[in-house]
Scaffold this motif. Sequence first.
Motif, PDB file in Angstrom:
ATOM      1  N   VAL A  86       6.740 -39.327  10.289  1.00  0.00           N
ATOM      2  CA  VAL A  86       6.270 -38.199   9.816  1.00  0.00           C
ATOM      3  C   VAL A  86       6.352 -36.982  11.073  1.00  0.00           C
ATOM      4  O   VAL A  86       6.747 -36.011  10.966  1.00  0.00           O
ATOM      5  CB  VAL A  86       5.227 -38.030   8.979  1.00  0.00           C
ATOM      6  CG1 VAL A  86       4.532 -36.748   8.712  1.00  0.00           C
ATOM      7  CG2 VAL A  86       5.503 -38.843   7.651  1.00  0.00           C
ATOM      8  N   ASP A 132      -0.116 -30.978   5.511  1.00  0.00           N
ATOM      9  CA  ASP A 132       0.385 -30.777   4.059  1.00  0.00           C
ATOM     10  C   ASP A 132       1.028 -32.287   3.708  1.00  0.00           C
ATOM     11  O   ASP A 132       1.066 -32.646   2.668  1.00  0.00           O
ATOM     12  CB  ASP A 132       1.815 -29.969   3.985  1.00  0.00           C
ATOM     13  CG  ASP A 132       1.138 -28.394   4.121  1.00  0.00           C
ATOM     14  OD1 ASP A 132      -0.115 -28.387   3.492  1.00  0.00           O
ATOM     15  OD2 ASP A 132       1.847 -27.497   4.180  1.00  0.00           O
ATOM     16  N   LYS A 133       1.382 -33.193   4.685  1.00  0.00           N
ATOM     17  CA  LYS A 133       1.998 -34.508   4.267  1.00  0.00           C
ATOM     18  C   LYS A 133       0.723 -35.538   4.418  1.00  0.00           C
ATOM     19  O   LYS A 133       1.352 -36.598   4.002  1.00  0.00           O
ATOM     20  CB  LYS A 133       3.140 -34.778   5.307  1.00  0.00           C
ATOM     21  CG  LYS A 133       4.382 -33.733   5.105  1.00  0.00           C
ATOM     22  CD  LYS A 133       5.402 -34.061   6.095  1.00  0.00           C
ATOM     23  CE  LYS A 133       6.796 -33.420   5.893  1.00  0.00           C
ATOM     24  NZ  LYS A 133       7.865 -33.765   6.793  1.00  0.00           N
ATOM     25  N   HIS A 134      -0.374 -35.236   4.627  1.00  0.00           N
ATOM     26  CA  HIS A 134      -1.264 -36.244   4.808  1.00  0.00           C
ATOM     27  C   HIS A 134      -2.511 -35.924   3.630  1.00  0.00           C
ATOM     28  O   HIS A 134      -3.120 -35.069   3.806  1.00  0.00           O
ATOM     29  CB  HIS A 134      -1.904 -36.685   5.945  1.00  0.00           C
ATOM     30  CG  HIS A 134      -1.021 -37.099   7.149  1.00  0.00           C
ATOM     31  ND1 HIS A 134      -0.013 -36.165   7.824  1.00  0.00           N
ATOM     32  CD2 HIS A 134      -0.750 -38.377   7.578  1.00  0.00           C
ATOM     33  CE1 HIS A 134       0.701 -37.019   8.336  1.00  0.00           C
ATOM     34  NE2 HIS A 134       0.031 -38.451   8.295  1.00  0.00           N
ATOM     35  N   ARG A 183       2.287 -28.624   8.843  1.00  0.00           N
ATOM     36  CA  ARG A 183       3.081 -29.379   8.178  1.00  0.00           C
ATOM     37  C   ARG A 183       2.419 -30.747   7.888  1.00  0.00           C
ATOM     38  O   ARG A 183       2.666 -31.669   6.932  1.00  0.00           O
ATOM     39  CB  ARG A 183       4.467 -29.462   8.844  1.00  0.00           C
ATOM     40  CG  ARG A 183       5.412 -28.205   8.769  1.00  0.00           C
ATOM     41  CD  ARG A 183       6.749 -28.570   9.339  1.00  0.00           C
ATOM     42  NE  ARG A 183       7.413 -27.244   9.519  1.00  0.00           N
ATOM     43  CZ  ARG A 183       8.716 -27.182   9.902  1.00  0.00           C
ATOM     44  NH1 ARG A 183       9.443 -28.420   9.572  1.00  0.00           N
ATOM     45  NH2 ARG A 183       9.261 -26.117  10.351  1.00  0.00           N
ATOM     46  N   THR A 229       8.605 -33.917  11.781  1.00  0.00           N
ATOM     47  CA  THR A 229       7.783 -32.603  11.878  1.00  0.00           C
ATOM     48  C   THR A 229       8.083 -31.779  13.124  1.00  0.00           C
ATOM     49  O   THR A 229       8.507 -30.646  13.095  1.00  0.00           O
ATOM     50  CB  THR A 229       6.462 -32.847  11.586  1.00  0.00           C
ATOM     51  OG1 THR A 229       6.145 -33.403  10.270  1.00  0.00           O
ATOM     52  CG2 THR A 229       5.626 -31.557  11.611  1.00  0.00           C
TER      53      THR A 229
END
Length: 310
Positions: free
Chosen positions: A68, A97-99, A94, A72
């Motif tokens: 990730v 948002d992804k965790h 970013r 990113t």
Amino acid sequence: MSQQLPDVQATEPDVRVGLSQVGVTGVEKLVKIAREDKRPIALMADFEVFVDLPQGRKGIDMSRNMEVIDETLEAAVSEPVYQVEEMCGDTAERLLDKHDYTTTATVKMEAELMIQDETPASERSTQGTVDIIASATARENEPTREEIGARVVGMTVCPCSQQMMSETARETLRDLGVGEREVRKFLQAVPQAGHSQRGHATLTVEAAGDPEVDLMDIVDLARDSMSARIYNMAKRPDEDHMTYAAHANAKFVEDCVRSMAEGVVAEFDHLADGVVVTMKQSNDESIHQHNAHAERIAELGTLREEVNEN
């Protein structure tokens, strides 16, 4: 049929203690800084990327998290950027948002930048290096905080040892029959010896939500906060110029930080009072085994009040 392995990182740890930062360091990426009507500047940048970890989770899925992070960062550096702190901010947002289990994401970047320079006396073209420092922290339901700065090298001279050498020179000139008026004029014209150091100045300014902070303004402020600038290439007139300039502007390590504060207040009058400024000075002592260090972290409004009191 293969059996699905358990997600060990998602299990509870033996000791339920949350962690402020978990992530990776030493991630190298090519970053291009865009310039108007010029080719981008290419930097080999070193990144540190962290997220916080709640007390009920054992780990951050390091291998998948690295994927990730890599994706990113690749997305963030795929095109030239005008401000590296904004790139760090975009990356931090970013990651947040992804965790789904984190509340804070932090991205730090350092890179060596080659700058064009001109020697002070012979006016010859040369090059030098400065370290760019950028970072950003994204938090849930809060504006992302971005920071840009630089770490530079210069020269300092100790005022205390210089004063002692000046007294020695004064006594010697008197013993030689030189009048007091001439002694004073000589010491004003010729700064006396003092032990010198290579100084390392670090200056960073919070940039989120404010007009653009020019990186080269930060570089110039940091370089000029010390007794004198130094240069990679120097002819004899340049060496004489640097030596004289440094001894005519002797500064303690504390003075260098205060000079940075004064310069920031004068240069960044367009920034808000709440902007956080970090100023650090470390000197490699020439006559001691230890080094000297001073620093100040403060909001710009506080620095304005203190500087304007003088």
